[in-house]
Design an enzyme around this catalytic site. Sequence first.
Site: not given
Length: 607
Positions: A421, A492-494
């Site tokens: 990410s 979002l990924e985090l």
Amino acid sequence: MASFVLLFLLAVTGGAVCQSSDSTEPMCYDWGESSEGAVSVLDGEAGSISCPLFSHPSVYNYTSAQSAGHNLFWYRLLEGHDLEQPIPYSPRLSRDRERLWLQPAVANDTGQYICMLRNKSSCSKIAMRLKVLRRDEVIRSTYCDLPVATAPTQELIPMQEGKTLDCPDLQDIAKVSESEPTVKWYYENSKCYEYPFWDKDREQQRTRLRFYTMLTTYQGLYFCTVQYQRRGRMLNFTRSINVSAIYPLRVRKEPTILHPTKDKVFSVRTNTDVRLACKGLLPLVLHNTSREIWWTVDGKRVTAANDRFSQINSLEKNDYGDLTEESVLVIEDFQPEDLKREFNCSVRNAKGFETRRAQLQEEVSLPTVELGCGLGITLLLMLLLFMIYHVFWLELLLLYRSWFGTDERHTDDKEFDVYISYARNSEEEQFVLSTLRNVLENVLGYSVCIFDRDSLPGGTITDETLSFVARSRRLLVVVSPGYASRGSQALLELKAGIDSMALDGHLRVILIQYKPVQRQSLVRELRRARVALALVRWQGDKSKELTSRFWKRLRVELPVRKVSGDGKGSSREGALLRLISQNSTNSQTGLISNEKKTPQKVFSSAA
Ligand SMILES: *[C@@H]1O[C@H](CO)[C@@H](O)[C@H](O)[C@H]1NC(C)=O
Ligand SMILES: *[C@@H]1O[C@H](CO)[C@@H](O)[C@H](O)[C@H]1NC(C)=O
Ligand SMILES: *[C@@H]1O[C@H](CO)[C@@H](O)[C@H](O)[C@H]1NC(C)=O
Ligand SMILES: *[C@@H]1O[C@H](CO)[C@@H](O)[C@H](O)[C@H]1NC(C)=O
Ligand SMILES: *[C@@H]1O[C@H](CO)[C@@H](O)[C@H](O)[C@H]1NC(C)=O
Ligand SMILES: *[C@@H]1O[C@H](CO)[C@@H](O)[C@H](O)[C@H]1NC(C)=O
Ligand SMILES: *[C@@H]1O[C@H](CO)[C@@H](O)[C@H](O)[C@H]1NC(C)=O
């Protein structure tokens, strides 16, 4: 016995010279000069010298000599003269039995005096020195300020017991004095006291000083000054007595060995010098003060002649006459056969004797040198290990993991090893796509998921992102100031990663810092995460080498990649490491320029 003492006298006086002054005169034994030393008299005081021949009464006895028809003659050799002359007797210079009196002595009486004992057939003579000291030449007593020419006589008085002191030489004076001499007593003990001493224990009785009860506080120097009249002249002299208290006579007087005790065992080491210390208590016996402590070896006394054994005696304590003496036996170069010898320490005084054998035991040879070396080496090794661990802990951890770590692929059904990410369109993007991805996929053999590359077009971004993160074992977050700005893909990924980590624990989030980032410039989620999560820092050129700390740290955080299926021991990791080191020697930026390698779709094989 007589001949023995004669020999003794011969020895101390330097030999006899037989001489005959005249054919009718008998041969005269010359004893030389007396070994007793010079007699000192104070100028102006009365003094006397006694013929030293009679100081050995078993050889010469004045009474029996007189009866054998012997006569005593005195001669003198005055200072500055070279001829001995008969004494010119006078009221001042007189003789009484074996004594020659000087009443008083004058300065020019100083010189050598000879007394000769003679009958018609035999003759003996001996010489001695007389020194007449001026008043300014003598050392005055410390507190009483009395000039005393002669050394103090010693007097020992048992505590609690009584004794009467006579002024030395007074009895001889009494014989030549015309009236009873008057005697004054002084006592010196950190102060001068003149009789009376103000206690009931000491009383002067005529000329004598009587002790009724001896106390230790009565120890010290006593002085008596004697004054008497002779032929109308007042004459005087002063003498001193050193009075010491000793233990009462009823106290045990037998000597004892204090050390070694009966069960003491000496540890000895062969081929070294051994010292055996013996300590004895030797009480004083008044009528015979001779006492000693000594060592014997096999019953024989240690003498100076025996070169390997020697004895050193030293006085440790004089406790009211009772001596504590130490005797150390020194055995040079102790031999194994010396263990069988009988080393005895003995003590003796007039009241008794004690002997004790020293028990020896060979010391269990503790090789101190070897022991010390061993300890030193152990310490050094520990230090070395500590240093190795400190420097190579990452390597050790990796090694440990490669041996004992479990391959997560066997225990979960995840598709990707790593989900990366990062902030899109940033400095970090280049790093992620070329370096990080390249090494993880091509060199370390991980399956990597990068959303932009691996997602299929058409799906909902949110669902797809969550699904991809959920299917990964690790989420690598490349931290940068622009990371996770509001509403971005990275945020979002985090969030997906942190939620997934909190939810089932099958995903671990690792932070990678490409460039130093200020804490304040991070979003709240990242700031929190930074505290709890592992952070691996890229350190510029230093981290380009595959052997650098960055890659090692990262590999420790990533899943274990173990031995491949063949189980031959040549692990994939090992092979890769070799590959990497080759690469890094081939080119400085080895990783990035490593374009020859065909990208492996590892993840697809795992799928
Ligand atoms: C000297 O001899 C006489 C008798 O010959 C004796 O009575 C006296 O005790 C002796 N003196 C000494 C000091 O031995
Ligand atoms: C010693 O000195 C005295 C005077 O003090 C003198 O009368 C006498 O003659 C002297 N004697 C000798 C031997 O010099
Ligand atoms: C002289 O003295 C010795 C002993 O010292 C004795 O044997 C001898 O008889 C004496 N001589 C005379 C003549 O009295
Ligand atoms: C002893 O005699 C000397 C000489 O006569 C004198 O100087 C001294 O004062 C006398 N000492 C005493 C204690 O009488
Ligand atoms: C007196 O005798 C004691 C031992 O008995 C000794 O220690 C001390 O030095 C002596 N004092 C003098 C002044 O001789
Ligand atoms: C004194 O005592 C010793 C023992 O310590 C002994 O050998 C010696 O003969 C004694 N001397 C006298 C005169 O009794
Ligand atoms: C040495 O001492 C022991 C007692 O410890 C004794 O039995 C032995 O007779 C002594 N040996 C000699 C030579 O005095």
